[in-house]
Write an enzyme that holds these catalytic residues in place. Structure first.
Site, short mmCIF file in Angstrom:
data_model
loop_
_atom_site.label_atom_id
_atom_site.label_comp_id
_atom_site.label_asym_id
_atom_site.label_seq_id
_atom_site.Cartn_x
_atom_site.Cartn_y
_atom_site.Cartn_z
N GLY A 11 61.29 -27.43 82.92
CA GLY A 11 62.23 -27.48 84.05
C GLY A 11 63.61 -27.03 83.62
O GLY A 11 64.63 -27.49 84.13
N ALA A 12 63.63 -26.07 82.69
CA ALA A 12 64.90 -25.69 82.05
C ALA A 12 65.85 -24.95 82.98
O ALA A 12 67.04 -24.86 82.69
CB ALA A 12 64.60 -24.83 80.82
N ALA A 13 65.34 -24.43 84.11
CA ALA A 13 66.24 -23.76 85.05
C ALA A 13 66.77 -24.74 86.10
O ALA A 13 67.57 -24.37 86.95
CB ALA A 13 65.52 -22.60 85.74
N GLY A 14 66.33 -25.99 86.03
CA GLY A 14 66.78 -27.00 87.00
C GLY A 14 68.15 -27.55 86.63
O GLY A 14 68.77 -27.12 85.65
N ILE A 16 69.23 -30.57 85.49
CA ILE A 16 69.40 -31.26 84.20
C ILE A 16 69.22 -30.26 83.06
O ILE A 16 70.01 -30.22 82.11
CB ILE A 16 68.40 -32.42 84.04
N ARG A 98 55.74 -42.84 97.82
CA ARG A 98 55.92 -42.97 96.37
C ARG A 98 54.60 -42.68 95.61
O ARG A 98 54.60 -42.02 94.60
CB ARG A 98 56.44 -44.37 96.06
N ASN A 105 52.99 -35.66 90.47
CA ASN A 105 53.62 -35.46 89.16
C ASN A 105 52.68 -35.85 88.02
O ASN A 105 52.74 -35.28 86.94
CB ASN A 105 54.94 -36.22 89.07
N ASP A 159 70.39 -45.47 82.17
CA ASP A 159 70.63 -46.80 82.71
C ASP A 159 71.43 -47.64 81.71
O ASP A 159 72.32 -48.41 82.09
CB ASP A 159 69.28 -47.49 83.00
N HIS A 187 62.24 -47.32 84.73
CA HIS A 187 63.41 -46.59 85.23
C HIS A 187 63.26 -46.49 86.75
O HIS A 187 62.80 -45.49 87.31
CB HIS A 187 63.50 -45.19 84.62
P1 NAD Z 1 65.58 -29.86 89.63
O1 NAD Z 1 64.73 -29.78 90.85
O2 NAD Z 1 66.96 -29.29 89.65
O3 NAD Z 1 64.83 -29.12 88.42
C1 NAD Z 1 63.49 -29.37 88.15
C2 NAD Z 1 62.94 -28.07 87.55
O4 NAD Z 1 61.63 -28.34 87.09
C3 NAD Z 1 62.86 -26.92 88.55
O5 NAD Z 1 63.55 -25.80 88.04
C4 NAD Z 1 61.34 -26.66 88.66
O6 NAD Z 1 61.06 -25.29 88.84
C5 NAD Z 1 60.85 -27.18 87.33
N1 NAD Z 1 59.44 -27.57 87.28
C6 NAD Z 1 58.71 -28.18 88.23
N2 NAD Z 1 57.44 -28.34 87.81
C7 NAD Z 1 57.37 -27.83 86.56
C8 NAD Z 1 56.33 -27.68 85.60
N3 NAD Z 1 55.09 -28.09 85.88
N4 NAD Z 1 56.62 -27.10 84.42
C9 NAD Z 1 57.86 -26.67 84.15
N5 NAD Z 1 58.89 -26.77 85.02
C10 NAD Z 1 58.65 -27.33 86.21
O7 NAD Z 1 65.59 -31.38 89.18
P2 NAD Z 1 66.55 -32.10 88.15
O8 NAD Z 1 67.77 -32.59 88.86
O9 NAD Z 1 66.72 -31.28 86.93
O10 NAD Z 1 65.67 -33.43 87.83
C11 NAD Z 1 64.43 -33.30 87.20
C12 NAD Z 1 63.70 -34.64 87.15
O11 NAD Z 1 64.44 -35.59 86.41
C13 NAD Z 1 63.45 -35.28 88.51
O12 NAD Z 1 62.15 -35.85 88.50
C14 NAD Z 1 64.48 -36.38 88.58
O13 NAD Z 1 64.11 -37.42 89.45
C15 NAD Z 1 64.46 -36.83 87.13
N6 NAD Z 1 65.62 -37.63 86.67
C16 NAD Z 1 65.35 -38.63 85.78
C17 NAD Z 1 66.40 -39.38 85.28
C18 NAD Z 1 66.13 -40.48 84.28
O14 NAD Z 1 67.08 -41.20 83.91
N7 NAD Z 1 64.91 -40.68 83.79
C19 NAD Z 1 67.70 -39.13 85.68
C20 NAD Z 1 67.94 -38.09 86.58
C21 NAD Z 1 66.88 -37.33 87.08
C1 LMR Z 2 68.73 -41.34 88.36
O1 LMR Z 2 68.58 -42.46 87.85
O2 LMR Z 2 69.86 -40.82 88.50
C2 LMR Z 2 67.52 -40.58 88.87
O3 LMR Z 2 66.35 -41.06 88.27
C3 LMR Z 2 67.47 -40.67 90.36
C4 LMR Z 2 66.36 -39.81 90.95
O4 LMR Z 2 65.59 -40.35 91.78
O5 LMR Z 2 66.29 -38.61 90.63
#
Ligand code: NAD
Ligand code: LMR
Length: 328
Positions: A11-14, A16, A98, A105, A159, A187
């Site tokens: 998900g490197a283009a996303g 995070i 959910r 996923n 967190d 989480h």
């Molecule tokens: P985003 O939608 O901006 O980016 C996700 C990226 O993942 C997209 O570019 C998408 O094309 C890619 N992707 C989807 N399926 C894939 C696969 N099978 N293989 C490779 N890449 C794939 O989302 P984001 O804001 O970067 O967030 C990503 C995830 O992190 C979400 O599930 C979000 O809820 C989670 N998150 C977790 C925490 C934590 O503390 N654990 C905190 C924030 C966000």
């Molecule tokens: C966060 O804690 O910021 C994320 O896990 C929230 C979310 O649902 O993407």
């Protein structure tokens, strides 16, 4: 210079991924003497955007970045990787429950667990960020039978950091003076941010803030902080999540300070009476690239109730995806 470490980001283009790749490449994760190779994995639709990320990384001319691999093929993305940071996941869409999200996923993380098992370095360490992170980590782990469960973790460091931030604000102190916060459990909104062991400049936190403040304000705020950020930004946390990834891997590899611990979601080994077979956030110390669960902390009746709630949620998540476990 040392040999480069290989780091895969899915998900490197996303959002995070974009906030994270540049920080790893500039030395924030492994230190300024450790070169890195970035292996950036995306889905085919996101490849044009991933190419742009690759171009920007190149344009930074970062001395520690020895190579960049861009791919939509997990066999290439995970090849001989030392660290797999699994961020890519499907966001929840309109009308999706959910459990639907869990199942969608779950398939991604089952496939990635298999691919990591097959292609990654035998000593790979895996951090799952994509939600629901704890259960996704459990799925990836159980689909990688040749690897040790201790090589898998999920992220509760955001967190943990949020708890430090709230406590520093409330007590008008510096985060650097706070020790021993704990995030227990999932989480999610059932997580239990616990400051009963915390000290601020050596003084117990509960001499500076009341238990009522923790119960009525701090705990619910941390539990819902992700939603609070989404409400404010219209997007999920990204820079703070990337920062927590850097902290998590940095401390796992380079160690925790002698008088402190961190929160990591790791496979439960029965410590504190938590069921085995789930990935649960616990206080850990790290030395020489390995973590150890902190033992012997007192769990009072209030904490036990909170631990039970978040444990039950993880057990129910596991029940939903049980068919995807142990498919290695
Ligand atoms: P985003 O939608 O901006 O980016 C996700 C990226 O993942 C997209 O570019 C998408 O094309 C890619 N992707 C989807 N399926 C894939 C696969 N099978 N293989 C490779 N890449 C794939 O989302 P984001 O804001 O970067 O967030 C990503 C995830 O992190 C979400 O599930 C979000 O809820 C989670 N998150 C977790 C925490 C934590 O503390 N654990 C905190 C924030 C966000
Ligand atoms: C966060 O804690 O910021 C994320 O896990 C929230 C979310 O649902 O993407």
């Amino acid at each position: 210079m040392k040999n480069p470490v290989k780091v895969t980001i899915t998900g490197a283009a996303g959002h995070i991924g974009y906030a994270l790749a540049f920080r790893i490449a500039s030395g924030a994760m492994f230190g300024v003497n450790q070169p890195v190779i970035l292996r950036l994995l995306e889905i085919p639709q996101a490849l044009p955007s991933l190419l742009g990320v690759g171009m920007e990384l190149e344009d930074c001319a970062l001395p520690l970045l020895y190579d960049i691999v861009l791919s939509d093929d997990p066999a290439i993305g995970f090849r001989e990787t030392d660290f797999a940071i699994l961020i890519g996941a499907k966001p929840r869409s309109k009308g999706m429950e959910r459990n639907d999200l869990l199942l969608e996923n779950a398939k991604i993380f089952a496939a990635q667990g298999k691919s990591i098992n097959q292609h990654a370095s035998a000593d790979v360490r895996v951090l799952v960020v994509g939600n629901p992170a704890n259960t996704n980590a459990l799925i990836a782990m159980s689909n990688a039978p040749d690897l040790q469960p201790q090589q898998f973790s999920a992220m509760s460091r955001l967190d943990h950091n949020r708890t430090l931030g709230q406590l520093a604000n409330k007590t008008n102190s510096k985060v650097a003076d706070i020790r021993r916060a704990i995030i227990w459990g999932n989480h999610s909104v059932t997580q239990y941010p616990d400051i009963s062991q915390c000290t601020i400049n050596g003084q117990p936190a509960f001499e500076l803030v009341s238990r009522d403040w923790a119960i009525d304000h701090m705990i619910p705020r941390i539990q819902r902080r992700g939603a609070e950020i989404i409400e404010a930004r219209g997007l999920s946390s990204a820079a703070s999540a990337a920062d927590a990834v850097v902290n998590h891997v940095h401390d796992w590899v380079l160690g925790t300070p002698t008088d402190d611990w961190i929160s990591m979601s790791v496979p439960s080994d029965g410590s504190y009476g938590i069921s085995e077979g789930i990935v649960f956030s616990l206080p850990v110390t790290c030395r020489e690239g390995r973590y150890e669960i902190v033992q012997g902390l007192e769990i009072d009746a209030f904490s036990r109730t909170r631990l039970n709630i978040t444990e039950q949620e993880l057990l129910s998540e596991r029940a939903v995806i049980r068919d995807l476990l142990n498919q290695g």
